[in-house]
Design an enzyme around this catalytic site. Structure first.
Site, PDB file in Angstrom:
ATOM      1  N   GLU A   1       0.831  -1.219   0.000  1.00 47.97           N
ATOM      2  CA  GLU A   1       0.000   0.000   0.000  1.00 47.97           C
ATOM      3  C   GLU A   1       0.862   1.265   0.000  1.00 47.97           C
ATOM      4  O   GLU A   1       0.383   2.346   0.349  1.00 47.97           O
ATOM      5  CB  GLU A   1      -0.950   0.008   1.214  1.00 47.97           C
ATOM      6  CG  GLU A   1      -1.849  -1.203   1.346  1.00 47.97           C
ATOM      7  CD  GLU A   1      -2.882  -1.361   0.227  1.00 47.97           C
ATOM      8  OE1 GLU A   1      -2.875  -0.559  -0.729  1.00 47.97           O
ATOM      9  OE2 GLU A   1      -3.675  -2.303   0.309  1.00 47.97           O
TER      10      GLU A   1
ATOM     11  N   HIS B   1      -2.792   2.363   8.263  1.00 48.69           N
ATOM     12  CA  HIS B   1      -3.903   1.578   7.701  1.00 48.69           C
ATOM     13  C   HIS B   1      -4.082   0.320   8.528  1.00 48.69           C
ATOM     14  O   HIS B   1      -3.094  -0.295   8.947  1.00 48.69           O
ATOM     15  CB  HIS B   1      -3.592   1.228   6.243  1.00 48.69           C
ATOM     16  CG  HIS B   1      -4.465   0.148   5.678  1.00 48.69           C
ATOM     17  ND1 HIS B   1      -5.827   0.290   5.546  1.00 48.69           N
ATOM     18  CD2 HIS B   1      -4.173  -1.095   5.206  1.00 48.69           C
ATOM     19  CE1 HIS B   1      -6.331  -0.816   5.014  1.00 48.69           C
ATOM     20  NE2 HIS B   1      -5.349  -1.674   4.804  1.00 48.69           N
TER      21      HIS B   1
ATOM     22  N   HIS C   1      -7.366  -2.921   9.834  1.00 52.71           N
ATOM     23  CA  HIS C   1      -8.641  -3.590   9.545  1.00 52.71           C
ATOM     24  C   HIS C   1      -9.480  -3.754  10.818  1.00 52.71           C
ATOM     25  O   HIS C   1      -9.737  -4.887  11.238  1.00 52.71           O
ATOM     26  CB  HIS C   1      -8.374  -4.982   8.953  1.00 52.71           C
ATOM     27  CG  HIS C   1      -7.487  -5.010   7.742  1.00 52.71           C
ATOM     28  ND1 HIS C   1      -6.819  -6.127   7.318  1.00 52.71           N
ATOM     29  CD2 HIS C   1      -7.178  -4.033   6.838  1.00 52.71           C
ATOM     30  CE1 HIS C   1      -6.132  -5.869   6.213  1.00 52.71           C
ATOM     31  NE2 HIS C   1      -6.323  -4.589   5.909  1.00 52.71           N
TER      32      HIS C   1
ATOM     33  N   GLU D   1     -17.717  12.291  22.324  1.00 57.05           N
ATOM     34  CA  GLU D   1     -16.488  12.985  21.948  1.00 57.05           C
ATOM     35  C   GLU D   1     -16.015  12.735  20.518  1.00 57.05           C
ATOM     36  O   GLU D   1     -15.001  13.286  20.094  1.00 57.05           O
ATOM     37  CB  GLU D   1     -15.397  12.689  22.979  1.00 57.05           C
ATOM     38  CG  GLU D   1     -15.779  13.363  24.279  1.00 57.05           C
ATOM     39  CD  GLU D   1     -14.770  13.247  25.399  1.00 57.05           C
ATOM     40  OE1 GLU D   1     -13.602  12.946  25.124  1.00 57.05           O
ATOM     41  OE2 GLU D   1     -15.173  13.465  26.541  1.00 57.05           O
TER      42      GLU D   1
ATOM     43  N   HIS E   1     -12.959  -3.359   3.688  1.00 59.37           N
ATOM     44  CA  HIS E   1     -11.513  -3.605   3.809  1.00 59.37           C
ATOM     45  C   HIS E   1     -10.939  -3.064   5.126  1.00 59.37           C
ATOM     46  O   HIS E   1     -10.364  -3.822   5.902  1.00 59.37           O
ATOM     47  CB  HIS E   1     -10.783  -2.997   2.601  1.00 59.37           C
ATOM     48  CG  HIS E   1      -9.312  -3.259   2.593  1.00 59.37           C
ATOM     49  ND1 HIS E   1      -8.613  -3.622   1.468  1.00 59.37           N
ATOM     50  CD2 HIS E   1      -8.389  -3.197   3.587  1.00 59.37           C
ATOM     51  CE1 HIS E   1      -7.340  -3.805   1.781  1.00 59.37           C
ATOM     52  NE2 HIS E   1      -7.178  -3.533   3.054  1.00 59.37           N
TER      53      HIS E   1
END
Ligand code: 13P
Ligand code: ZN
Length: 271
Positions: free
Chosen positions: A116, A139, A141, A169, A210
């Site tokens: 990525e 990144h 999951h 919040e 994803h």
């Protein structure tokens, strides 16, 4: 030269990857992190003239020419980062308008940066334009955010409003909301460009079915952003199938804006 494993950026990276795994956000090789480093910081620990390997990136990013990044490796497990940082992480410098990455440390088994990398580097470019202090793209999951993309409307305003309504919040932590991409093929320049485009207006970008991308000035802040959104998604998945009796109203959101000195994304709240 000091031992790079004692560098604050390395210690923090290892702790963060370990913590993300502990949260269940990074099964197997799931997830990736890139942290932009200062050259002055790197040169305390590495001979920056000693290039171990050159790795083509497959994209151009002239804005990042000469920039240094500590990046998780492709196919590597977050759970293993703490035990073998030199295998699972790498320090690279981008050159040739971002077309080449020079490896200065790490990926000792012959590996390379995350698949990525385009999404990370293009997101860095996008966020630096909005906030010159941005240093991190992350990144992962997280299960509840992912689950939510199967049952909730993917419209960004609707998705954001639902998250804001799940914890008081949330609106304070991410007043700009979350942006959402439809399912796309991961690991490509296309998803990288689409993610970067979404990063222009928010630090959180959901990849439907994803995971999520977060950006911020340091690892702690970026982790906290994702943590807060994931907590809200968890509440949503607990209540979505139950009759809704109470919520946080837009009037209450406006009171939060005043109290915390933040401004919700334009047009996302009723006046
Ligand atoms: P990498 O192992 O290449 O970092 O990929 C993991 C991932 O989450 C892909 O989206
Ligand atoms: Zn992923």
């Amino acid at each position: 030269m000091k031992d790079i494993l004692t560098a604050p950026f390395m210690v923090e990276m290892i702790r963060t990857a370990t913590n993300m795994y502990a949260h269940g956000w990074d099964e197997r090789n799931g997830g990736n992190i890139s942290l932009m480093l200062e050259e002055s910081g790197v040169s305390e620990y590495l001979d920056t003239q000693n290039v171990l390997r050159k790795i083509p990136t497959g994209f151009t990013a002239p804005e990042l020419d000469g920039k240094y990044f500590l990046v998780t490796g492709t196919g590597k497990y977050f759970k293993n980062v703490q035990y073998a940082p030199d295998v699972n992480l790498g320090v690279v410098r981008l050159t040739e308008q971002g077309r080449q990455a020079e490896l200065l440390w790490g990926y000792t088994d012959g590996g390379q940066f995350t698949s990525e990398f385009p999404a990370h580097m293009m997101s860095h470019v996008a966020r630096l334009k909005v906030d010159p202090k941005n240093r991190v793209v992350m990144h992962c999951h997280p299960a509840n955010l992912l689950a939510m993309t199967y049952v909730h409307d993917l419209d960004e305003k609707k998705f954001t409003r639902t998250l804001w309504q799940m914890c008081t919040e949330c609106i304070v932590v991410f007043p700009e909301g979350v942006n959402v991409l439809p399912w796309m093929l991961c690991g490509t320049n296309e998803i990288g460009e689409a993610t970067a485009e979404k990063m222009r207006t928010a630090r959180l970008v959901v990849w439907s079915q994803h995971g999520i991308y977060g950006a911020g000035k340091d690892l702690d802040e970026t982790f906290g952003l994702i943590e807060t959104a994931e907590k809200a998604a968890e509440i949503y998945m607990k209540i979505a199938h139950l009759p809704l009796v109470n919520t946080i109203t837009d009037e209450q959101m406006h009171r939060l804006e005043k109290r915390f000195g933040i401004k919700a994304r334009e047009g996302y709240l009723e006046e």
